[in-house]
Write a protein that holds these residues in place. Structure first.
Motif, PDB file in Angstrom:
ATOM      1  N   TRP A 728      28.703 105.385  16.074  1.00 33.72           N
ATOM      2  CA  TRP A 728      29.483 104.715  15.033  1.00 33.72           C
ATOM      3  C   TRP A 728      28.808 104.868  13.678  1.00 33.72           C
ATOM      4  O   TRP A 728      27.580 104.843  13.578  1.00 33.72           O
ATOM      5  CB  TRP A 728      29.618 103.218  15.348  1.00 33.72           C
ATOM      6  CG  TRP A 728      30.769 102.908  16.271  1.00 33.72           C
ATOM      7  CD1 TRP A 728      31.154 103.604  17.368  1.00 33.72           C
ATOM      8  CD2 TRP A 728      31.662 101.796  16.156  1.00 33.72           C
ATOM      9  NE1 TRP A 728      32.231 103.000  17.971  1.00 33.72           N
ATOM     10  CE2 TRP A 728      32.565 101.882  17.242  1.00 33.72           C
ATOM     11  CE3 TRP A 728      31.776 100.733  15.275  1.00 33.72           C
ATOM     12  CZ2 TRP A 728      33.587 100.952  17.451  1.00 33.72           C
ATOM     13  CZ3 TRP A 728      32.783  99.795  15.485  1.00 33.72           C
ATOM     14  CH2 TRP A 728      33.685  99.913  16.552  1.00 33.72           C
ATOM     15  N   ASN A 729      29.659 104.985  12.653  1.00 34.38           N
ATOM     16  CA  ASN A 729      29.160 104.876  11.287  1.00 34.38           C
ATOM     17  C   ASN A 729      29.979 103.835  10.534  1.00 34.38           C
ATOM     18  O   ASN A 729      30.745 103.079  11.140  1.00 34.38           O
ATOM     19  CB  ASN A 729      29.156 106.238  10.580  1.00 34.38           C
ATOM     20  CG  ASN A 729      30.549 106.754  10.245  1.00 34.38           C
ATOM     21  OD1 ASN A 729      31.549 106.051  10.390  1.00 34.38           O
ATOM     22  ND2 ASN A 729      30.622 107.988   9.796  1.00 34.38           N
ATOM     23  N   ASP A 731      32.583 103.983   8.672  1.00 33.91           N
ATOM     24  CA  ASP A 731      34.036 104.091   8.765  1.00 33.91           C
ATOM     25  C   ASP A 731      34.570 103.464  10.040  1.00 33.91           C
ATOM     26  O   ASP A 731      35.696 102.952  10.064  1.00 33.91           O
ATOM     27  CB  ASP A 731      34.456 105.569   8.705  1.00 33.91           C
ATOM     28  CG  ASP A 731      34.267 106.165   7.331  1.00 33.91           C
ATOM     29  OD1 ASP A 731      34.190 105.394   6.349  1.00 33.91           O
ATOM     30  OD2 ASP A 731      34.176 107.400   7.225  1.00 33.91           O
ATOM     31  N   ASP A 732      33.799 103.512  11.123  1.00 30.30           N
ATOM     32  CA  ASP A 732      34.255 102.892  12.372  1.00 30.30           C
ATOM     33  C   ASP A 732      34.390 101.387  12.213  1.00 30.30           C
ATOM     34  O   ASP A 732      35.208 100.759  12.883  1.00 30.30           O
ATOM     35  CB  ASP A 732      33.261 103.204  13.497  1.00 30.30           C
ATOM     36  CG  ASP A 732      33.219 104.680  13.833  1.00 30.30           C
ATOM     37  OD1 ASP A 732      34.117 105.156  14.545  1.00 30.30           O
ATOM     38  OD2 ASP A 732      32.299 105.366  13.347  1.00 30.30           O
ATOM     39  N   SER A 735      37.297 100.967   8.995  1.00 28.26           N
ATOM     40  CA  SER A 735      38.599 101.554   9.289  1.00 28.26           C
ATOM     41  C   SER A 735      38.906 101.368  10.777  1.00 28.26           C
ATOM     42  O   SER A 735      38.982 100.241  11.241  1.00 28.26           O
ATOM     43  CB  SER A 735      38.598 103.038   8.882  1.00 28.26           C
ATOM     44  OG  SER A 735      39.874 103.589   9.030  1.00 28.26           O
ATOM     45  N   ARG A 736      39.086 102.455  11.519  1.00 27.52           N
ATOM     46  CA  ARG A 736      39.305 102.386  12.960  1.00 27.52           C
ATOM     47  C   ARG A 736      38.238 103.219  13.657  1.00 27.52           C
ATOM     48  O   ARG A 736      37.702 104.176  13.083  1.00 27.52           O
ATOM     49  CB  ARG A 736      40.681 102.953  13.331  1.00 27.52           C
ATOM     50  CG  ARG A 736      41.867 102.240  12.736  1.00 27.52           C
ATOM     51  CD  ARG A 736      41.974 100.793  13.161  1.00 27.52           C
ATOM     52  NE  ARG A 736      42.032 100.588  14.593  1.00 27.52           N
ATOM     53  CZ  ARG A 736      42.184  99.390  15.170  1.00 27.52           C
ATOM     54  NH1 ARG A 736      42.272  98.297  14.415  1.00 27.52           N
ATOM     55  NH2 ARG A 736      42.213  99.257  16.475  1.00 27.52           N
ATOM     56  N   PRO A 737      37.904 102.881  14.908  1.00 25.62           N
ATOM     57  CA  PRO A 737      36.937 103.693  15.643  1.00 25.62           C
ATOM     58  C   PRO A 737      37.387 105.150  15.717  1.00 25.62           C
ATOM     59  O   PRO A 737      38.528 105.450  16.046  1.00 25.62           O
ATOM     60  CB  PRO A 737      36.912 103.039  17.028  1.00 25.62           C
ATOM     61  CG  PRO A 737      37.339 101.626  16.784  1.00 25.62           C
ATOM     62  CD  PRO A 737      38.329 101.693  15.671  1.00 25.62           C
ATOM     63  N   ARG A 738      36.468 106.068  15.382  1.00 27.73           N
ATOM     64  CA  ARG A 738      36.822 107.485  15.258  1.00 27.73           C
ATOM     65  C   ARG A 738      36.686 108.240  16.571  1.00 27.73           C
ATOM     66  O   ARG A 738      37.098 109.393  16.671  1.00 27.73           O
ATOM     67  CB  ARG A 738      35.912 108.151  14.221  1.00 27.73           C
ATOM     68  CG  ARG A 738      35.982 107.577  12.816  1.00 27.73           C
ATOM     69  CD  ARG A 738      34.832 108.121  11.967  1.00 27.73           C
ATOM     70  NE  ARG A 738      33.542 107.805  12.579  1.00 27.73           N
ATOM     71  CZ  ARG A 738      32.480 108.604  12.592  1.00 27.73           C
ATOM     72  NH1 ARG A 738      32.548 109.787  11.997  1.00 27.73           N
ATOM     73  NH2 ARG A 738      31.352 108.233  13.179  1.00 27.73           N
ATOM     74  N   ASP A 739      36.066 107.620  17.577  1.00 25.28           N
ATOM     75  CA  ASP A 739      35.786 108.299  18.844  1.00 25.28           C
ATOM     76  C   ASP A 739      34.909 109.521  18.604  1.00 25.28           C
ATOM     77  O   ASP A 739      35.262 110.653  18.919  1.00 25.28           O
ATOM     78  CB  ASP A 739      37.079 108.676  19.566  1.00 25.28           C
ATOM     79  CG  ASP A 739      36.809 109.189  20.996  1.00 25.28           C
ATOM     80  OD1 ASP A 739      35.752 108.826  21.563  1.00 25.28           O
ATOM     81  OD2 ASP A 739      37.644 109.953  21.510  1.00 25.28           O
ATOM     82  N   THR A 830      26.200 102.601  22.650  1.00 28.92           N
ATOM     83  CA  THR A 830      26.720 103.055  21.359  1.00 28.92           C
ATOM     84  C   THR A 830      25.584 103.013  20.338  1.00 28.92           C
ATOM     85  O   THR A 830      24.898 101.995  20.201  1.00 28.92           O
ATOM     86  CB  THR A 830      27.873 102.160  20.891  1.00 28.92           C
ATOM     87  OG1 THR A 830      28.926 102.221  21.866  1.00 28.92           O
ATOM     88  CG2 THR A 830      28.402 102.622  19.544  1.00 28.92           C
ATOM     89  N   ARG A 939      36.648 102.190  26.666  1.00 30.34           N
ATOM     90  CA  ARG A 939      37.127 102.270  25.282  1.00 30.34           C
ATOM     91  C   ARG A 939      38.580 101.833  25.212  1.00 30.34           C
ATOM     92  O   ARG A 939      39.353 102.006  26.164  1.00 30.34           O
ATOM     93  CB  ARG A 939      36.955 103.682  24.734  1.00 30.34           C
ATOM     94  CG  ARG A 939      37.634 104.759  25.531  1.00 30.34           C
ATOM     95  CD  ARG A 939      37.194 106.164  25.096  1.00 30.34           C
ATOM     96  NE  ARG A 939      37.696 107.161  26.014  1.00 30.34           N
ATOM     97  CZ  ARG A 939      38.870 107.794  25.885  1.00 30.34           C
ATOM     98  NH1 ARG A 939      39.632 107.537  24.819  1.00 30.34           N
ATOM     99  NH2 ARG A 939      39.270 108.689  26.761  1.00 30.34           N
ATOM    100  N   THR A 955      43.015  97.711   9.756  1.00 28.42           N
ATOM    101  CA  THR A 955      41.603  98.020   9.509  1.00 28.42           C
ATOM    102  C   THR A 955      40.924  96.807   8.875  1.00 28.42           C
ATOM    103  O   THR A 955      41.592  95.929   8.315  1.00 28.42           O
ATOM    104  CB  THR A 955      41.458  99.224   8.557  1.00 28.42           C
ATOM    105  OG1 THR A 955      41.915  98.835   7.251  1.00 28.42           O
ATOM    106  CG2 THR A 955      42.258 100.422   9.043  1.00 28.42           C
TER     107      THR A 955
END
Length: 1008
Positions: A728-729, A731-732, A735-739, A830, A939, A955
């Motif tokens: 995770w960074n 943005d996760d 915003s939304r988790p980027r996978d 994670t 997930r 978000t």
């Protein structure tokens, strides 16, 4: 008066200049139906004939007519040179407040020239016969009642962009034709200057344009013709029968220099450019535009971004203009204090002496030297009966007052000349001068100040001299040779424009004064690795290169970065932004007495974190007298926040923050509460940490990670799931988790052992960055390749952070940079990216304290910024934050939970997290999917496309943009619980809250 009557009268008039001026103007007022000076202003304060006559010594006036905020008007006799009249008017314009319109007339023509700052001057000519045209009458009426109607719509910047853009392509073509880049740069500068010179009438009759036209006609080669012209400009001479002035100055220093050959197509483009008006280009942006065109690859290295005229003046005014005017104001007051009492005493003696005809000659002699005194009428009526007069006593009094007055004038003139000499000796240094923006405007301002002071000196009774401040007043240092020469051209053009704009001829040889004061060298480190020498200067200004500490090795190279950091070791932290080294050098110059003050542009991070060190050092020896902490610039479409900082000596004891007066400006460029005094607290150590810094292609999409995990075991017998982890960074969180997953090879593997994880290793080794470079090349270039940090491992694995979060059921993260300060939960395996700050705690109490208004305010003031987004810098925010008594991070969770108020904070935190999670993941919109291999958490995925669209809009940023009532109430409950733990009111004001936290920090740091 009708137009026909006006035309008839003035076409037949034989009156001379003095007889015609006021009569013509009054007739024009009657014709246009506008007020004359006597109609509206009998005092002459805002509208007058012969404005300025009372301020001069034996002159008829600054202008024949003057109207404040509208125009200055100069008359000449019929057929006289109106250009000379315009030049005279230009010289007096500063004393008249620089009116927007300058008008000259010989009663048969009226010529209006616009005089607005930073616009292209326009010329409007009306012949006497044009008076019959209604449109002419309307425009002349605007002159009196709506002068803004004449304001030009074209700015100097627009003209400059047009002319500069015409050469960018040509320069690139010449470089690609294998001409030496320095030769190309010099040649382009010669072309630029020639086009400017002919439009400024330094090269007569479009001489350079004719050179291009002749070459295109095939009569001779351009290389031959231009080389001949350049050689004549070297020392002066004749090109055919035409005289060429002596230019030189370094631009035409080589008599044998050859122009570069140009194709017909290139010549046609040059001819198109030559037909533009180069006389009014703005040197403050000319150089920057050409730097971009000449060598785009150098822009990042140079930091050669366009700094607007107004932004540059924001710095130049407080460091240069205001102190000079303040010092001159004090000097002028001293001079007036010397002269005025003596002048009044003399005037009184003259009035007494005027009763004695025997003293007539002495009175006339004395009156001829008295400036600005009462205009006495002598001996018109003598009393029939003369009283007893003490003639000798009156004569002695008159002579004594005259001697005293002349001595006062001499003393005043001595102080005036001393001040001018001081001004002319003043030097301005830009140690990162780029293409000369700051230097050009500093010189322009110095010349304007000199002229203004000479005009005011004339009003005091002193003779006005020719302005003498020139390019020698500005000093520069620039690493890039292109930019250094462009800086010289900008300064030359700017000085010539000032002289012509103010009505002065350039009858000098050479036209271009040498500019050896602009040096092409490294401003930080010399060739042998010592600190570079900066020449002494009164004022230091500039816009040093923007480069964050983490980018220095990549962009400057590891060796150059090491050289710079060695020179400043012990003064500045190694991990300091590049711009800070310029601030430190300026500070040393001021401390050593080799400079008085400095005004520099820095990124807004100059006032935060490790960069704050240089600001503290500045305040240890001097003060910041003006600052603008957040200035938004738009550079190539990208918004950049910068800080403007002015420090050193200043005659005004007040300081100015964003233009508002304050008592003191702190190191973080704030006033009032000084949070820079806050110190790291031992009790907070070791809890907040950075996430993993990859510095390479270690992150992959979830689909690819699952594909690898489904592959058979590698040659070492281990599957890829053992070296992959969810990642995770920031943005996760926002915003939304980027996978996204991280390739996380075990530490300490040899290259051969690492290669046995075949697919992940191949991906790391073969995936280029956006510039096409492979990871091993990047690591070598940045100096970070080593056995300790092999390229197949993330550059910073953060083993301490990993060890701590592996032991916890969950851990807290917050984005390093985000619009809103939000905290979220993650669980191992994670892993967090460097763009997440990790707080290694799993309790709701710590989560609630961090998510409260108390910590948010502290982090906003103690953190930094990236463009318009606050940055959470844990070394200055978390480490200094004073948690409520009994809840500090060094205490175990069980102990902290026993503190008064801890239970309420924990409950409010749980409720806030529950509500936010419920909004981000609405019930029924998602389902859980387990990974087919490895020990990973399930997930969440949308149940269908409609759910996917809903979740895409849900978000954390969108939630805090919307701020629904339930969210506000949940935060209020948390804030009130935290306020109770601090034993303060829930609605405590922001400044009071921060003051309370600072007091707690100082108290605890002193105990520690």
């Amino acid at each position: 008066m009708s137009p026909r009557e006006f035309i008839t009268k003035w076409s037949e008039s034989t009156l001379g200049e003095r007889q015609a001026a006021q009569s013509h103007f009054l007739d024009l007022c009657r014709l246009l139906g506008v007020d004359s000076p006597a109609d509206v202003d009998t005092s002459g304060e805002t509208y007058a004939f012969e404005k300025g006559a009372q301020k001069t010594t034996g002159r008829s006036g600054y202008a024949d007519v003057w109207k404040q905020g509208a125009f200055a008007w100069e008359y000449k006799g019929p057929g006289r040179d109106l250009d000379a009249a315009y030049a005279q008017l230009q010289q007096y314009a500063p004393a008249l407040g620089n009116p927007p319109l300058l008008v000259v007339s010989d009663t048969r023509r009226i010529v209006i020239r616009t005089n607005w700052t930073n616009t292209v001057s326009e010329k409007h000519t009306f012949e006497l016969a044009d008076i019959a045209i209604p449109e002419t009458l309307q425009k002349l009426r605007w002159l009196f009642v709506e002068p803004d109607r004449f304001r030009p719509t074209v700015t100097r910047e627009a003209v400059t962009q047009e002319v500069a853009g015409s050469f960018a392509e040509l320069a690139d073509e010449l470089r690609r034709a294998d001409h030496d880049p320095l030769v190309v740069a010099h040649f382009i500068n010669q072309l630029i200057f020639c086009m400017f010179a002919e439009d400024a009438s330094l090269l007569k009759d479009k001489m350079f344009t004719r050179v291009i036209e002749t070459a295109l006609s095939g009569s001779a080669s351009f290389e031959e013709l231009a080389s001949d012209l350049f050689s004549k400009m070297h020392a002066g001479g004749r090109l055919g029968l035409e005289k060429v002035p002596h230019f030189n100055g370094g631009l035409f220093a080589d008599e044998e220099a050859r122009a570069l050959p140009l194709s017909d197509d290139q010549l046609r483009r040059c001819l198109t450019a030559a037909h533009l008006d180069w006389s009014q280009i703005d040197p403050s942006i000319l150089g920057t535009l050409f730097v971009r065109g000449l060598d785009p690859s150098k822009r990042e290295e140079l930091g050669a971004e366009y700094t607007s005229r107004e932004t540059i003046m924001t710095i130049i005014r407080p460091v240069l203009t205001d102190p000079i005017l303040s010092e001159w104001g004090a000097t002028r007051s001293e001079i007036e204090a010397l002269i005025e009492p003596a002048a009044k005493a003399l005037a009184a003696e003259l009035e007494t002496a005027s009763q004695y005809p025997e003293l007539a000659e002495e009175i006339r002699e004395v009156r001829s030297s008295l400036t600005g005194g009462p205009q006495l009428v002598l001996f018109d009526e003598l009393p029939k009966l003369r009283k007893h007069r003490q003639l000798d006593q009156v004569r002695r009094g008159l002579r004594g007052a005259d001697r005293t007055y002349r001595q006062a004038l001499d003393d005043g003139e001595g102080r005036y000349k001393a001040f001018l000499e001081h001004l002319r000796a003043l030097r301005v240094l830009d140690p990162a001068c780029g293409s000369g923006n700051f230097l050009y405007l500093a010189l322009d301002e110095l010349k304007s100040l000199e002229w203004r002071i000479m005009v005011e000196g004339e009003a005091l009774g002193f003779e006005r001299a020719f302005p003498s401040i020139g390019p020698e007043a500005v000093l520069g240092i620039e690493l890039n040779p292109y930019a250094a020469e462009l800086a010289r051209v900008s300064v030359w053009i700017g000085e010539i424009q000032w002289m012509l704009r103010n009505g002065f001829d350039l009858n000098r040889a050479p036209v271009l004064k040498p500019l050896d004061t602009i040096e092409n060298k490294n401003a930080l480190v010399d060739a042998v690795g010592n600190a570079a020498f900066w020449p002494d200067a009164d004022v230091i200004v500039g816009n040093p290169p923007y480069m964050g500490a983490k980018f220095m090795k990549r962009r400057l190279g590891a060796e150059e970065t090491a050289r710079i950091r060695r020179v400043y070791k012990g003064r500045l932290p190694a991990f300091t932004d590049l711009v800070c080294f310029w601030f430190e050098n300026a500070r040393v110059m001021i401390e050593e007495g080799r400079a008085k003050r400095a005004g520099l542009v820095g990124t807004n991070s100059i006032r935060k974190n490790t960069n704050l060190n240089v600001m503290h050092r500045i305040l240890e020896g001097t003060r910041i007298f003006a600052a603008w902490p957040e200035q938004r610039w738009d550079i190539d479409g990208a918004a950049v926040d910068v800080s403007l900082v002015c420090f050193g000596e200043h005659p005004d004891p007040a300081a100015y923050l964003d233009g508002d007066p304050v008592t003191e400006i702190h190191a973080d460029l704030t006033a009032g509460l000084n949070l820079t005094l806050a110190r790291p607290l031992e009790e907070n150590a070791g809890v907040a940490m950075l996430g993993i810094q990859k510095s390479g292609p270690f992150d992959v999409a979830g689909n690819l990670a699952r594909e690898w995990m489904a592959q058979p075991a590698n040659p070492n017998g281990r599957g890829n799931a053992s070296v992959l982890k969810p990642y995770w960074n920031g943005d996760d969180v926002t915003s939304r988790p980027r996978d996204v997953w991280l390739i996380d090879l075990p530490p300490g593997l040899t290259e051969a052992a690492a290669a046995q994880f075949a697919a992940p290793f191949h991906h790391i080794a073969s995936t280029p960055d956006e510039d096409g470079k492979m990871i091993d090349e990047l690591r070598d270039a940045s100096g970070s390749a080593s056995e300790t940090y092999p390229w197949w491992e993330p550059w910073r694995r953060r083993p301490d952070m990993r060890e701590k979060i592996e032991r916890l059921a969950r851990y807290i993260v917050t984005p390093e940079t985000a619009q809103y300060r939000v905290f979220s939960w993650l669980s191992y395996p994670t892993l967090p990216d460097k763009n997440l700050i990790v707080i290694a705690r799993e309790d709701d109490l710590m989560f609630g304290l961090l998510q409260s208004r108390f910590h948010e305010l502290w982090s906003l003031r103690k953190g930094s910024d990236l463009q318009d987004r606050p940055r959470y810098t844990h070394t200055s925010t978390f480490s200094t934050f004073p948690f409520p008594d009994g809840m500090s991070p060094d205490l175990s969770v069980d102990v902290a939970r026993q503190a008064p108020g801890a239970a309420a904070i924990s409950e409010a935190a749980r409720e806030l997290d529950r509500l936010r999670t419920g909004w981000l993941w609405p019930e029924g919109s998602w389902t859980e999917v387990n990974e087919t291999t490895g020990n990973f958490h399930a997930r969440r995925v949308p149940v269908d496309q409609a759910a996917a669209e809903l979740l895409r809009r849900r978000t954390m940023t969108a939630l805090y943009n919307e701020r629904p009532e339930w969210l506000l109430l949940a935060h209020r409950a948390l804030d009130e619980a935290v306020a109770a733990a601090y034993e303060v009111a829930g609605d405590i004001a922001d400044d009071e809250l921060l003051g309370m936290l600072l007091a707690k920090n100082l108290e605890r740091s002193q105990v520690n």
